[in-house]
Design a protein around this motif. Structure first.
Motif, PDB file in Angstrom:
ATOM      1  N   PRO A 116      34.662  -3.682 -14.248  1.00 56.60           N
ATOM      2  CA  PRO A 116      34.498  -2.239 -14.436  1.00 56.60           C
ATOM      3  C   PRO A 116      33.302  -1.961 -15.343  1.00 56.60           C
ATOM      4  O   PRO A 116      32.892  -2.817 -16.124  1.00 56.60           O
ATOM      5  N   GLN A 117      32.751  -0.768 -15.257  1.00 47.15           N
ATOM      6  CA  GLN A 117      31.586  -0.439 -16.069  1.00 47.15           C
ATOM      7  C   GLN A 117      31.917  -0.584 -17.548  1.00 47.15           C
ATOM      8  O   GLN A 117      32.968  -0.144 -18.026  1.00 47.15           O
ATOM      9  N   GLY A 118      31.018  -1.221 -18.248  1.00 45.65           N
ATOM     10  CA  GLY A 118      31.215  -1.439 -19.669  1.00 45.65           C
ATOM     11  C   GLY A 118      29.916  -1.847 -20.315  1.00 45.65           C
ATOM     12  O   GLY A 118      28.885  -1.983 -19.652  1.00 45.65           O
ATOM     13  N   SER A 119      29.958  -2.041 -21.626  1.00 43.85           N
ATOM     14  CA  SER A 119      28.754  -2.387 -22.379  1.00 43.85           C
ATOM     15  C   SER A 119      29.010  -3.597 -23.260  1.00 43.85           C
ATOM     16  O   SER A 119      30.142  -3.839 -23.701  1.00 43.85           O
ATOM     17  N   THR A 120      27.960  -4.353 -23.511  1.00 43.16           N
ATOM     18  CA  THR A 120      28.041  -5.447 -24.458  1.00 43.16           C
ATOM     19  C   THR A 120      28.073  -4.881 -25.876  1.00 43.16           C
ATOM     20  O   THR A 120      27.929  -3.672 -26.092  1.00 43.16           O
ATOM     21  N   THR A 121      28.232  -5.759 -26.832  1.00 36.32           N
ATOM     22  CA  THR A 121      28.228  -5.343 -28.237  1.00 36.32           C
ATOM     23  C   THR A 121      26.961  -4.590 -28.592  1.00 36.32           C
ATOM     24  O   THR A 121      26.979  -3.662 -29.421  1.00 36.32           O
ATOM     25  N   ASP A 122      25.855  -4.946 -27.926  1.00 31.34           N
ATOM     26  CA  ASP A 122      24.560  -4.360 -28.242  1.00 31.34           C
ATOM     27  C   ASP A 122      24.208  -3.176 -27.346  1.00 31.34           C
ATOM     28  O   ASP A 122      23.092  -2.657 -27.410  1.00 31.34           O
ATOM     29  N   GLY A 123      25.150  -2.755 -26.489  1.00 37.55           N
ATOM     30  CA  GLY A 123      24.950  -1.566 -25.690  1.00 37.55           C
ATOM     31  C   GLY A 123      24.315  -1.776 -24.332  1.00 37.55           C
ATOM     32  O   GLY A 123      23.948  -0.797 -23.669  1.00 37.55           O
ATOM     33  N   PHE A 124      24.209  -3.015 -23.871  1.00 40.03           N
ATOM     34  CA  PHE A 124      23.647  -3.288 -22.551  1.00 40.03           C
ATOM     35  C   PHE A 124      24.743  -3.252 -21.494  1.00 40.03           C
ATOM     36  O   PHE A 124      25.908  -3.546 -21.789  1.00 40.03           O
ATOM     37  N   GLU A 125      24.366  -2.884 -20.257  1.00 39.33           N
ATOM     38  CA  GLU A 125      25.331  -2.953 -19.154  1.00 39.33           C
ATOM     39  C   GLU A 125      25.954  -4.344 -19.162  1.00 39.33           C
ATOM     40  O   GLU A 125      25.267  -5.350 -19.290  1.00 39.33           O
ATOM     41  N   LEU A 126      27.269  -4.417 -19.021  1.00 38.65           N
ATOM     42  CA  LEU A 126      28.015  -5.628 -19.337  1.00 38.65           C
ATOM     43  C   LEU A 126      27.588  -6.845 -18.525  1.00 38.65           C
ATOM     44  O   LEU A 126      27.444  -7.950 -19.072  1.00 38.65           O
ATOM     45  N   GLN A 127      27.381  -6.686 -17.214  1.00 40.53           N
ATOM     46  CA  GLN A 127      27.054  -7.847 -16.396  1.00 40.53           C
ATOM     47  C   GLN A 127      25.621  -8.320 -16.641  1.00 40.53           C
ATOM     48  O   GLN A 127      25.364  -9.518 -16.782  1.00 40.53           O
ATOM     49  N   PHE A 128      24.676  -7.394 -16.713  1.00 38.55           N
ATOM     50  CA  PHE A 128      23.290  -7.741 -17.010  1.00 38.55           C
ATOM     51  C   PHE A 128      23.186  -8.342 -18.414  1.00 38.55           C
ATOM     52  O   PHE A 128      22.507  -9.356 -18.634  1.00 38.55           O
ATOM     53  N   GLY A 129      23.875  -7.722 -19.367  1.00 41.35           N
ATOM     54  CA  GLY A 129      23.809  -8.180 -20.747  1.00 41.35           C
ATOM     55  C   GLY A 129      24.408  -9.549 -20.950  1.00 41.35           C
ATOM     56  O   GLY A 129      23.869 -10.376 -21.698  1.00 41.35           O
ATOM     57  N   THR A 130      25.533  -9.816 -20.277  1.00 38.72           N
ATOM     58  CA  THR A 130      26.219 -11.099 -20.442  1.00 38.72           C
ATOM     59  C   THR A 130      25.565 -12.199 -19.604  1.00 38.72           C
ATOM     60  O   THR A 130      25.201 -13.267 -20.121  1.00 38.72           O
ATOM     61  N   ASN A 131      25.428 -11.937 -18.315  1.00 41.31           N
ATOM     62  CA  ASN A 131      24.944 -12.983 -17.410  1.00 41.31           C
ATOM     63  C   ASN A 131      23.471 -13.306 -17.629  1.00 41.31           C
ATOM     64  O   ASN A 131      23.067 -14.474 -17.502  1.00 41.31           O
ATOM     65  N   HIS A 132      22.668 -12.285 -17.915  1.00 40.08           N
ATOM     66  CA  HIS A 132      21.230 -12.535 -18.081  1.00 40.08           C
ATOM     67  C   HIS A 132      20.788 -12.560 -19.540  1.00 40.08           C
ATOM     68  O   HIS A 132      20.312 -13.586 -20.025  1.00 40.08           O
ATOM     69  N   LEU A 133      20.936 -11.442 -20.244  1.00 40.78           N
ATOM     70  CA  LEU A 133      20.346 -11.363 -21.576  1.00 40.78           C
ATOM     71  C   LEU A 133      20.935 -12.374 -22.549  1.00 40.78           C
ATOM     72  O   LEU A 133      20.207 -12.954 -23.368  1.00 40.78           O
ATOM     73  N   GLY A 134      22.242 -12.607 -22.467  1.00 44.74           N
ATOM     74  CA  GLY A 134      22.845 -13.601 -23.347  1.00 44.74           C
ATOM     75  C   GLY A 134      22.244 -14.979 -23.135  1.00 44.74           C
ATOM     76  O   GLY A 134      21.908 -15.693 -24.085  1.00 44.74           O
ATOM     77  N   HIS A 135      22.080 -15.365 -21.859  1.00 42.14           N
ATOM     78  CA  HIS A 135      21.474 -16.662 -21.558  1.00 42.14           C
ATOM     79  C   HIS A 135      19.979 -16.676 -21.873  1.00 42.14           C
ATOM     80  O   HIS A 135      19.441 -17.705 -22.327  1.00 42.14           O
ATOM     81  N   PHE A 136      19.301 -15.564 -21.623  1.00 39.96           N
ATOM     82  CA  PHE A 136      17.871 -15.479 -21.935  1.00 39.96           C
ATOM     83  C   PHE A 136      17.636 -15.789 -23.410  1.00 39.96           C
ATOM     84  O   PHE A 136      16.744 -16.580 -23.774  1.00 39.96           O
ATOM     85  N   LEU A 137      18.427 -15.170 -24.275  1.00 35.18           N
ATOM     86  CA  LEU A 137      18.276 -15.386 -25.711  1.00 35.18           C
ATOM     87  C   LEU A 137      18.676 -16.805 -26.099  1.00 35.18           C
ATOM     88  O   LEU A 137      17.960 -17.487 -26.847  1.00 35.18           O
ATOM     89  N   LEU A 138      19.801 -17.263 -25.597  1.00 34.81           N
ATOM     90  CA  LEU A 138      20.303 -18.592 -25.950  1.00 34.81           C
ATOM     91  C   LEU A 138      19.300 -19.685 -25.568  1.00 34.81           C
ATOM     92  O   LEU A 138      18.968 -20.554 -26.382  1.00 34.81           O
ATOM     93  N   ILE A 139      18.803 -19.634 -24.346  1.00 39.22           N
ATOM     94  CA  ILE A 139      17.899 -20.679 -23.867  1.00 39.22           C
ATOM     95  C   ILE A 139      16.575 -20.639 -24.615  1.00 39.22           C
ATOM     96  O   ILE A 139      16.033 -21.677 -25.019  1.00 39.22           O
ATOM     97  N   ASN A 140      16.034 -19.450 -24.826  1.00 39.45           N
ATOM     98  CA  ASN A 140      14.754 -19.365 -25.528  1.00 39.45           C
ATOM     99  C   ASN A 140      14.852 -19.794 -26.979  1.00 39.45           C
ATOM    100  O   ASN A 140      13.906 -20.378 -27.523  1.00 39.45           O
ATOM    101  N   ARG A 141      15.971 -19.542 -27.615  1.00 37.38           N
ATOM    102  CA  ARG A 141      16.122 -19.971 -29.009  1.00 37.38           C
ATOM    103  C   ARG A 141      16.338 -21.482 -29.118  1.00 37.38           C
ATOM    104  O   ARG A 141      16.202 -22.046 -30.206  1.00 37.38           O
ATOM    105  N   LEU A 142      16.659 -22.140 -28.009  1.00 36.84           N
ATOM    106  CA  LEU A 142      16.787 -23.598 -27.991  1.00 36.84           C
ATOM    107  C   LEU A 142      15.608 -24.256 -27.268  1.00 36.84           C
ATOM    108  O   LEU A 142      15.641 -25.448 -26.982  1.00 36.84           O
ATOM    109  N   LEU A 143      14.579 -23.476 -27.014  1.00 36.78           N
ATOM    110  CA  LEU A 143      13.472 -23.948 -26.195  1.00 36.78           C
ATOM    111  C   LEU A 143      12.773 -25.162 -26.797  1.00 36.78           C
ATOM    112  O   LEU A 143      12.389 -26.099 -26.080  1.00 36.78           O
ATOM    113  N   SER A 144      12.597 -25.189 -28.108  1.00 39.60           N
ATOM    114  CA  SER A 144      11.911 -26.326 -28.720  1.00 39.60           C
ATOM    115  C   SER A 144      12.677 -27.624 -28.490  1.00 39.60           C
ATOM    116  O   SER A 144      12.073 -28.690 -28.337  1.00 39.60           O
ATOM    117  N   LEU A 145      14.010 -27.555 -28.438  1.00 38.27           N
ATOM    118  CA  LEU A 145      14.809 -28.761 -28.192  1.00 38.27           C
ATOM    119  C   LEU A 145      14.677 -29.214 -26.746  1.00 38.27           C
ATOM    120  O   LEU A 145      14.710 -30.414 -26.454  1.00 38.27           O
TER     121      LEU A 145
END
Length: 323
Positions: A116-145
């Protein structure tokens, strides 16, 4: 034992068949979403062959019990909620502080579907925010490894559901578009492919390759939000096309194939399904295949720029620069 050639496998292949004969001792693997379904099977199959596997989950107790039941109790667990950028940052900081210096393969397995329509903690559409933005941030912050491994791979779990919609760079949060659960899922899964395309383009010269995979139709906890209404909408959207169901061993096979068996140049920047690189198509009813818009390099670059803006960080060669 000699493994079978990468092109020998198909939709019916299992994780154990794909990994047969491989010794993964010394390989460091991070997998998101190892508390159910495909994540558990992926972690089990890789750890059984000697890989050091770290699972990233929302609920450590649930994951620990599920992994133990599957015979994968040696998997190390970290807590992170992909729907919270603060939680993702806390995990990546903790992971680096614990002395991990290299990641050979990162499998972005976690996700939500048709909720159902919802938002992440940071106010992003829930599916885009979780499936994409969460992974985008996680992977980039571990990029040096990942770059430290010299020949690392990132495997993004997408879906044939990417056919439900291209990303919207102008309205990612459905602020002007009427919300539709499957359209939102489609946008998020297309974003997963586009992220792999741009990640691969940026870092392949440094040995990091990225690919997106469709695991197939599998009955897992991913479908917990489905209702009669959304199921009927799915059937209608597929124009009656039959879904070929897989078990979890078959569903996780393409992830491990793309991460450990397939030729890096063959899968880098591509979309894979049934343990093969999928053809590019322009008809949503055609299967297998990936819609051309999901591989568009200009859209991929635009999504990267938008994602940096939304998470408030820019990324270059593994360095984190706060906006």
């Amino acid at each position: 034992m000699t493994t079978l050639p990468a092109d020998h496998f198909d939709a019916d292949s299992t994780t154990d068949e794909v990994l047969d004969g491989l010794d993964l001792n010394g390989r460091n693997v991070v997998i998101t979403g190892t508390s159910s379904g495909l994540g558990i099977e992926t972690a089990r199959a890789l750890s059984a062959r000697g890989a050091h596997v770290v699972g990233v989950v929302r609920n450590i107790d649930k994951a620990r019990a599920a992994l133990a039941e599957a015979g994968a109790s040696e998997v190390d667990l970290y807590e992170a909620d992909l729907a919270s950028l603060e939680s993702v940052r806390a995990f990546t900081d903790r992971y680096v502080a614990d002395g991990h210096d290299r990641i050979d393969v990162l499998i972005a397995n976690a996700g939500i579907m048709a909720c159902p329509q919802g938002s992440t903690t940071d106010g992003f559409e829930l599916q885009f925010g979780t499936n994409h933005l969460g992974h985008f941030l996680l992977i980039n912050r571990l990029l040096s490894l990942l770059l430290n491994a010299k020949a690392a791979r990132v495997v993004m779990l997408s879906s044939s559901g990417h056919r439900f919609g291209d990303v919207s760079l102008d309205d990612p949060n459905f602020e002007r578009t009427p919300y539709d659960a499957w359209m939102a899922y489609g946008r998020a899964k297309t974003a997963n492919v586009l992220f792999a395309v741009e990640l691969d383009r940026r870092y392949r010269s440094q040995g990091l390759r990225a690919t997106a995979v469709h695991p197939g139709g599998i009955v897992t906890d991913l479908g917990r939000h489905l209702t009669d209404e959304t199921i009927n909408a799915l059937i209608e959207a597929r124009s009656g096309a039959e879904i070929k169901w897989k078990n979890v061993q078959q569903g996780a096979a393409t992830s491990v194939w793309a991460g450990f068996v397939a030729d890096a140049d063959a899968v880098g920047g591509r979309y894979c399904e049934d343990c093969a690189v999928a053809p590019v198509i322009d008809d949503v009813a055609h299967t297998p295949g990936v819609m051309g818009y999901a591989l568009d390099p200009d859209t991929a670059a635009g999504l990267w720029t938008l994602s940096e803006h939304l998470v408030g960080e820019t990324f270059s060669a593994g360095e984190i620069q706060l906006r």
